[in-house]
Design a protein around this motif. Structure first.
Motif, PDB file in Angstrom:
ATOM      1  N   ARG A 415       0.828  -1.210   0.000  1.00  0.00           N
ATOM      2  CA  ARG A 415       0.000   0.000   0.000  1.00  0.00           C
ATOM      3  C   ARG A 415       0.863   1.261   0.000  1.00  0.00           C
ATOM      4  NH1 ARG A 415      -4.883  -0.840   4.427  1.00  0.00           N
ATOM      5  NH2 ARG A 415      -5.934  -2.603   3.402  1.00  0.00           N
ATOM      6  N   ASP A 416       1.969   1.211   0.700  1.00  0.00           N
ATOM      7  CA  ASP A 416       2.813   2.393   0.847  1.00  0.00           C
ATOM      8  C   ASP A 416       3.566   2.745  -0.427  1.00  0.00           C
ATOM      9  OD1 ASP A 416       2.030   2.513   3.490  1.00  0.00           O
ATOM     10  OD2 ASP A 416       3.792   1.411   4.220  1.00  0.00           O
ATOM     11  N   HIS A 417       3.535   1.843  -1.422  1.00  0.00           N
ATOM     12  CA  HIS A 417       4.336   2.063  -2.626  1.00  0.00           C
ATOM     13  C   HIS A 417       3.505   2.156  -3.905  1.00  0.00           C
ATOM     14  CE1 HIS A 417       7.240   0.482   0.317  1.00  0.00           C
ATOM     15  NE2 HIS A 417       8.135   1.192  -0.334  1.00  0.00           N
ATOM     16  N   GLN A 418       2.212   2.350  -3.768  1.00  0.00           N
ATOM     17  CA  GLN A 418       1.355   2.387  -4.959  1.00  0.00           C
ATOM     18  C   GLN A 418       1.625   3.617  -5.821  1.00  0.00           C
ATOM     19  OE1 GLN A 418      -0.655  -0.262  -6.048  1.00  0.00           O
ATOM     20  NE2 GLN A 418       0.712  -1.064  -4.443  1.00  0.00           N
ATOM     21  N   ASP A 419       1.994   4.723  -5.212  1.00  0.00           N
ATOM     22  CA  ASP A 419       2.265   5.923  -6.007  1.00  0.00           C
ATOM     23  C   ASP A 419       3.496   5.740  -6.891  1.00  0.00           C
ATOM     24  OD1 ASP A 419       0.076   7.177  -4.949  1.00  0.00           O
ATOM     25  OD2 ASP A 419       1.200   8.403  -3.511  1.00  0.00           O
ATOM     26  N   ILE A 420       4.574   5.217  -6.320  1.00  0.00           N
ATOM     27  CA  ILE A 420       5.785   5.020  -7.119  1.00  0.00           C
ATOM     28  C   ILE A 420       5.575   3.900  -8.129  1.00  0.00           C
ATOM     29  CG2 ILE A 420       6.870   3.477  -5.400  1.00  0.00           C
ATOM     30  CD1 ILE A 420       8.638   5.965  -7.787  1.00  0.00           C
ATOM     31  N   ALA A 422       2.730   3.219  -9.675  1.00  0.00           N
ATOM     32  CA  ALA A 422       1.944   3.808 -10.759  1.00  0.00           C
ATOM     33  C   ALA A 422       2.804   4.730 -11.619  1.00  0.00           C
ATOM     34  CB  ALA A 422       0.754   4.571 -10.186  1.00  0.00           C
ATOM     35  N   LYS A 423       3.691   5.492 -10.978  1.00  0.00           N
ATOM     36  CA  LYS A 423       4.543   6.412 -11.724  1.00  0.00           C
ATOM     37  C   LYS A 423       5.500   5.669 -12.646  1.00  0.00           C
ATOM     38  CE  LYS A 423       6.466  10.210 -13.016  1.00  0.00           C
ATOM     39  NZ  LYS A 423       5.756  11.101 -13.966  1.00  0.00           N
ATOM     40  N   GLU A 426       3.729   4.079 -15.551  1.00  0.00           N
ATOM     41  CA  GLU A 426       3.420   5.092 -16.569  1.00  0.00           C
ATOM     42  C   GLU A 426       4.662   5.447 -17.390  1.00  0.00           C
ATOM     43  OE1 GLU A 426       1.964   9.791 -16.771  1.00  0.00           O
ATOM     44  OE2 GLU A 426       2.322   8.804 -14.848  1.00  0.00           O
TER      45      GLU A 426
END
Length: 630
Positions: A415-420, A422-423, A426
């Motif tokens: 959960r803590d790494h979903q932003d990185i 997704a980035k 992309e």
């Protein structure tokens, strides 16, 4: 003043300016020496590895600068060297596979050709191993005798010396009396700690020490000739360690290489701003950047088709935020993996997650570590993370390179790494579309569509190669999501054969329920106009269909496995499918052993792949209760 006197003055001024220009030009034309070693990561003293014994490279680093984040772009020699020689991603050239041979588009040259046009004497001693045909004369000399000393007097040179002593084949040859202490070797978390593994790792470090001595010899020769002050020196490895799960895999362990650069004082104007003796740069650089950097150092503007960024010299470009890696077919085994890293995180996208990491490769299995590792796995003697290499892959992987140097703790579901996550996902997809990655075409179609021309041009043809649509189907196929099955089945009817290929692949990846749901459409795909689609549809039905499906699948795959009739790449795909069906191939096994194993018309680099697959099928036992053909 008369016009004659005026003209003479102007002539003198012009001549003086020309002499100044020539002097400046000569002062701005460094010699460049590239020293390359095979199959080793940054396992060197100057990189903080206290087990390593590398005094000559360490001394070079003390005079120059090391790059902490250099990637070879490909984790195996031929695609990596293709990246170096072209300054382009092999994925856009149709040259990602180990090994292959394709043409470059007209007007695209290899970097030594640009240097030779500028007056440089260019030598290579001696490995080439490119996946692209040479567009004319590339080197002044490329052989074991090639040397900068053979140039004309005062002619600037660019010279490569390639050392093979650290190659994969040299860390497993026996007998070998170890120099490095077995007890002190570090075993990565993914390898079992056994005497065989310790011996291979220790021997690897022995070979690095031997390689370091050869580097020292190159540097001494340069100094003895009085050329050290006139020569920019690069030392680098050609990809990661030859140990299994490094070489061939686009992890950091397979892609990170040492890069040490020395720029003598007279050419410090060409150095990057962060250059300093005993310095360390965390700038992200990769093999795709080397050709434009080389041209930049020699005052040549990198051509537009080069896809990397010069990281020093007259045409230095801004630092890149990301580096990209890839894996295609490795020898006789197909796979498709893409990776991207920033300074901390590594993202991997597995487009064929149903294939195990450690697919059987004849060459890789000659290493004792590989053999004992697989034997222990089969015997149930291993626990994670040592088990992972012998199992199928997740669709996505994410690793924190600062906290997890061995890349064994997959953070893709954190959960803590979903932003990185997704980035980086992309960024990876954007790069595929930007370079027009041809890896999403079946290899046979890379060659058939280009029809003897340059596959690169196929990639640029948006009608012939609608990559966004193909990529969308590949993403669906490899996600292994049961909600996608209807879209996969619909994809089997698409007008584009690559979309149909990935639709069939998606049903195979999804497994029995998906194949059952799409059985009728897969049956129809056994007659597809694309032989590659037929192969994947047949493998899916052969693995998960009923008895009639299995019989039709086996016959379809066998009918496509003759390289002299259907071409090398279709035959490799078909034989891989047959081998995956194990005992189900019994009815045609004897016929398989009679298939032609060589095609004299093929490039010699490609001659062994079909033979290896046939031998592998031969080695598998056929149960006595399965009848052979009448």
């Amino acid at each position: 003043m008369g016009w004659i006197q005026f003209a003479l003055i102007i002539a003198v001024i012009l001549n003086f300016n020309l002499m100044l220009f020539a002097a400046d030009s000569e002062a701005g034309r460094p010699n460049i020496l590239w020293i390359t070693s095979e199959d080793n990561g940054p396992h060197l003293g100057c990189y903080g590895d206290q087990y390593a014994d590398t005094p000559h490279i360490d001394k070079l680093a003390s005079q120059g600068m090391i790059y902490l984040n250099c990637w070879s772009t490909a984790p195996v020699c031929a695609p990596a060297r293709t990246t170096l020689i072209t300054g382009m991603y092999p994925t856009c050239l149709g040259a990602e596979h180990m090994r292959s041979m394709v043409k470059l588009p007209d007007g695209v040259l290899m970097y030594p050709q640009y240097l030779r046009q500028a007056g440089y004497y260019c030598t290579n001693n001696s490995k080439e191993d490119y996946n692209v045909a040479k567009p004319g004369t590339v080197w002044d000399e490329s052989s074991r005798k090639a040397h900068w000393k053979n140039r004309k007097p005062e002619q600037p040179f660019f010279a490569v010396f390639n050392h093979t002593i650290s190659h994969e084949s040299k860390i497993r040859n026996r007998p070998h009396k170890l120099v490095h202490d077995l007890a002190k070797v570090r075993i990565p978390a993914y390898h079992p700690d056994t005497p065989e593994v310790r011996h291979d790792w220790a021997q690897y470090y022995d070979r690095i020490t031997e390689m370091d001595a050869l580097v020292g010899k190159n540097l001494k020769e340069l100094a003895d000739a009085g050329l050290a002050d006139d020569t920019i020196v690069f030392y680098y490895g050609d990809h990661g360690s030859g140990m299994p799960r490094s070489k061939r895999w686009p992890y950091n362990s397979g892609l990170q290489v040492p890069l040490v650069v020395y720029i003598p004082p007279k050419f410090r104007n060409l150095a990057p701003a962060d250059y300093q003796a005993q310095g360390k740069s965390d700038r992200l650089v990769g093999f795709v950047d080397f050709a434009p950097t080389l041209l930049s150092l020699t005052g040549i503007k990198p051509p537009e088709h080069m896809q990397g960024n010069a990281f020093m010299g007259k045409y230095e470009a801004p630092a890149q935020q990301y580096q990209f890696g890839f894996r295609g077919r490795m020898d006789e085994r197909y796979d498709l993996v893409r990776s991207v890293r920033n300074k901390r995180y590594l993202y991997i996208r597995n487009y064929m997650p149903h294939k195990k990491y450690g697919q059987y490769l004849n060459y890789m299995f000659q290493t004792p570590t590989t053999q004992v590792w697989k034997k222990m796995y089969d015997a149930g003697q291993l626990k994670p993370p040592q088990t992972y290499f012998w199992e199928t892959k997740p669709a996505e992987e994410l690793y924190d390179l600062e906290a997890d140097r061995d890349e064994v703790n997959n953070l893709a579901s954190s959960r803590d790494h979903q932003d990185i996550l997704a980035k980086l996902r992309e960024v990876q997809q954007k790069k595929l579309l930007e370079v027009r990655d041809l890896g999403f075409l079946p290899e046979a179609e890379i060659h058939s569509l280009s029809d003897g021309g340059a596959p690169y041009l196929i990639g640029k043809n948006t009608e012939l190669y609608p990559l966004p649509k193909i990529l969308a189907m590949a993403e669906l196929a490899s996600s292994n999501n049961s909600d996608n099955q209807d879209q996969l089945i619909t994809g089997l009817k698409d007008s584009n054969s690559a979309v149909r290929y990935w639709a069939a692949m998606g049903l195979l990846i999804s497994g029995r329920d998906a194949v059952q749901q799409g059985r009728q459409e897969l049956r129809e795909s056994l007659k597809d106009s694309s032989k590659s689609v037929r192969c994947i549809a047949a493998e899916a039905l052969g693995k998960f269909g009923n008895k009639k499906d299995v019989r039709n699948a086996v016959n379809t795959l066998f009918s496509l496995s003759n390289q002299n009739q259907d071409g090398l790449y279709v035959a490799i795909l078909a034989l891989n499918g047959l081998e995956k069906l194990d005992e189900k191939v019994a009815p045609v096994k004897e016929k398989i052993t009679q298939l032609p194993r060589k095609n004299p018309n093929l490039n010699r680099r490609l001659q062994s792949y079909v033979s290896r697959l046939i031998e592998r099928i031969e080695e598998k036992e056929t149960p006595a209760n399965l009848k052979k053909p009448q």
